[in-house]
Design an enzyme around this catalytic site. Structure first.
Site, PDB file in Angstrom:
ATOM      1  N   GLY A 275       0.856  -1.177   0.000  1.00 59.80           N
ATOM      2  CA  GLY A 275       0.000   0.000   0.000  1.00 59.80           C
ATOM      3  C   GLY A 275       0.887   1.220   0.000  1.00 59.80           C
ATOM      4  O   GLY A 275       1.822   1.319  -0.796  1.00 59.80           O
TER       5      GLY A 275
ATOM      6  N   LYS B  85       6.681   2.612  19.748  1.00 64.48           N
ATOM      7  CA  LYS B  85       5.926   2.800  18.514  1.00 64.48           C
ATOM      8  C   LYS B  85       4.427   2.711  18.790  1.00 64.48           C
ATOM      9  O   LYS B  85       3.638   3.518  18.261  1.00 64.48           O
ATOM     10  CB  LYS B  85       6.341   1.741  17.486  1.00 64.48           C
ATOM     11  CG  LYS B  85       5.544   1.798  16.183  1.00 64.48           C
ATOM     12  CD  LYS B  85       5.994   0.735  15.191  1.00 64.48           C
ATOM     13  CE  LYS B  85       5.595  -0.653  15.628  1.00 64.48           C
ATOM     14  NZ  LYS B  85       5.877  -1.678  14.573  1.00 64.48           N
TER      15      LYS B  85
ATOM     16  N   ASN C  23      -2.908   8.353  16.120  1.00 68.07           N
ATOM     17  CA  ASN C  23      -3.910   7.860  15.170  1.00 68.07           C
ATOM     18  C   ASN C  23      -5.350   8.167  15.554  1.00 68.07           C
ATOM     19  O   ASN C  23      -6.092   8.764  14.771  1.00 68.07           O
ATOM     20  CB  ASN C  23      -3.719   6.353  14.956  1.00 68.07           C
ATOM     21  CG  ASN C  23      -2.703   6.051  13.882  1.00 68.07           C
ATOM     22  OD1 ASN C  23      -2.989   6.128  12.701  1.00 68.07           O
ATOM     23  ND2 ASN C  23      -1.493   5.720  14.301  1.00 68.07           N
TER      24      ASN C  23
ATOM     25  N   ASN D 183       1.279  15.676   8.067  1.00 64.28           N
ATOM     26  CA  ASN D 183       0.799  14.379   7.584  1.00 64.28           C
ATOM     27  C   ASN D 183      -0.610  14.065   8.063  1.00 64.28           C
ATOM     28  O   ASN D 183      -1.039  14.514   9.122  1.00 64.28           O
ATOM     29  CB  ASN D 183       1.730  13.258   8.049  1.00 64.28           C
ATOM     30  CG  ASN D 183       3.053  13.249   7.320  1.00 64.28           C
ATOM     31  OD1 ASN D 183       3.373  14.179   6.597  1.00 64.28           O
ATOM     32  ND2 ASN D 183       3.819  12.195   7.530  1.00 64.28           N
TER      33      ASN D 183
ATOM     34  N   SER E 195      -2.514  10.942   9.491  1.00 64.72           N
ATOM     35  CA  SER E 195      -2.198   9.639  10.056  1.00 64.72           C
ATOM     36  C   SER E 195      -2.897   8.544   9.262  1.00 64.72           C
ATOM     37  O   SER E 195      -3.868   8.782   8.540  1.00 64.72           O
ATOM     38  CB  SER E 195      -2.643   9.575  11.517  1.00 64.72           C
ATOM     39  OG  SER E 195      -4.061   9.528  11.601  1.00 64.72           O
TER      40      SER E 195
END
Length: 310
Positions: free
Chosen positions: A9, A177, A185, A244, A246
Site C-alpha cells: 500500500g 511505537k 492515530n 501528515n 495519520s
C-alpha cells in the site's frame, strides 16, 4: 538482495520502491495499483523522488526471497502469514502497526524480526506514492539483543538510500511505537486534524494520556519505557510529520476499516492481563469502533466490541 514486500500500500510501496533502486524487489499488493506498476513502474514523489520498476504481483503464493517485509494492515497479518508460509524466506520483517510479530512467529518457520518505520507515505494514485516525510527504519530481534540478520537487513536498506539501523532494544521500541500510534492515530482520525494537532492544542491532552497508558502497559510487561520517553517520542514524531494525515485518518476519509484493534485493542487487552487501567485508550477505541460499526465495516459480537486481538 532479493526482497519481497507483502502489502504494497502506501508504506510498502514507498519502502519497496526505494529498495528497488538497488535490489531485486517484488511487491505484492492489489490492483489497480499493481497493474499500473507492472505497466509503467512505480513513481515516488514528494520528499524523495524516484521512478523504479519492481516486480508487481497480486498473489504472493510460493514466492522466494532473502527477506520478506510485511507492511499489511495489522488485521491482515494472519492472511499474510498463510500466504508467506507457502514460500521460502530467510528472514521476515514486520513494519506494521501494532504488536503483530508474535502472530508471524507462531505461523512461520523462519527468523522473524521486529521493525519500526517513521517514513511518511501516501498512496496518491495507482502507480504513484508520495513520501510525506523522511524518517528511519529500525529492525531487530523480537526479544531484544544483538541479531546479525538485523544488521544485514539494515545494511540492505542503507544501500538503497534509506535511513536504517539495527537495534538491540526492540521490545522497548515496539511499545514506544505503539505509544506513538495510540497518541496520534485515534485523536487525529476522530478530530480530522493533521498530526501537528497532537503536539499542542485540545487534542494534545488526549494524545499524551493515551501514550502514557501504553507506557504503563509496557512497564507491566517488563519493558523499560517511561512516560517521559513515550511522550518525547510522541512529540518528536508529531513534529516530524506535522502536516501528515495519520493512517487512521486516511482510513476514516476513505471509509475503510482501521487498525483500532491492533493499536488500542492491544493496549487494552494487555493492560487487562496485568491489571493496568487504560481509560483513554478505551474511550478512543469505543468511538472508532462505533464509527466503523455504523458504516458496516466491523463484524461485532453481542457486545458490539468486535473480535479480540489479544
Amino acid at each position: 538482495m532479493r526482497i519481497l514486500v507483502f502489502g504494497a500500500g502506501s508504506l510498502g510501496s514507498l519502502v519497496g520502491g526505494l529498495l528497488a533502486r538497488t535490489h531485486d524487489v517484488t511487491l505484492v499488493g492489489r490492483d489497480p495499483h499493481m497493474r499500473r506498476v507492472r505497466e509503467d513502474g512505480l513513481r515516488i514523489e514528494g520528499a524523495i523522488e524516484a521512478h523504479t520498476r519492481p516486480r508487481a504481483l497480486t498473489d504472493g503464493t510460493g514466492e522466494r526471497a532473502d527477506v520478506a517485509i510485511v507492511t499489511t494492515k495489522a488485521g491482515d497479518t494472519d492472511a499474510a502469514a498463510r500466504v508467506l508460509a507457502t514460500g521460502r524466506y530467510d528472514t521476515v520483517v514486520s513494519l506494521q502497526n501494532g504488536l503483530t510479530e508474535e502472530r508471524l512467529l507462531a505461523a512461520l518457520d523462519t527468523r522473524i524480526l521486529a521493525g519500526t518505520a517513521t517514513y511518511g507515505a501516501r498512496l496518491v494514485a495507482p502507480g504513484r506514492v508520495e513520501c510525506t516525510g523522511v524518517g528511519e527504519v529500525t529492525v531487530g530481534a523480537l526479544s531484544g539483543g544483538q541479531e546479525p540478520a538485523a544488521e544485514r537487513v539494515a545494511s540492505a536498506f542503507r544501500a538503497a538510500g534509506i535511513t536504517a539501523a539495527s537495534a538491540a532494544d526492540m521490545p522497548r521500541r515496539r511499545f514506544r511505537k505503539l505509544a506513538v500510534n495510540a497518541g496520534i492515530n485515534g485523536p487525529t482520525a476522530l478530530a480530522d486534524v493533521d498530526n501537528a494537532a497532537v503536539a499542542a492544542g485540545p487534542a494534545s491532552e488526549v494524545a499524551r494520556e493515551a501514550a502514557c497508558e501504553v507506557a504503563a502497559v509496557a512497564r507491566a510487561e517488563g519493558v523499560d519505557l517511561s512516560n517521559g520517553d513515550a511522550l518525547a517520542a510522541l512529540e518528536r514524531v508529531a513534529d516530524a510529520t506535522a502536516a501528515n494525515h495519520s493512517s487512521m485518518r486516511q482510513d476514516r476519509a476513505a471509509e475503510r476499516s482501521t487498525e483500532v484493534d491492533a493499536i488500542y485493542g492491544a493496549a487494552i487487552d494487555r493492560g487487562e492481563t496485568h491489571g493496568v487501567e487504560t481509560p483513554t485508550c478505551r474511550t478512543i477505541a469505543a468511538l472508532v469502533r462505533a464509527w466503523e460499526r455504523e458504516r458496516g465495516l466491523r463484524p461485532t459480537d453481542a457486545a458490539g466490541r468486535g473480535p479480540s486481538h489479544r
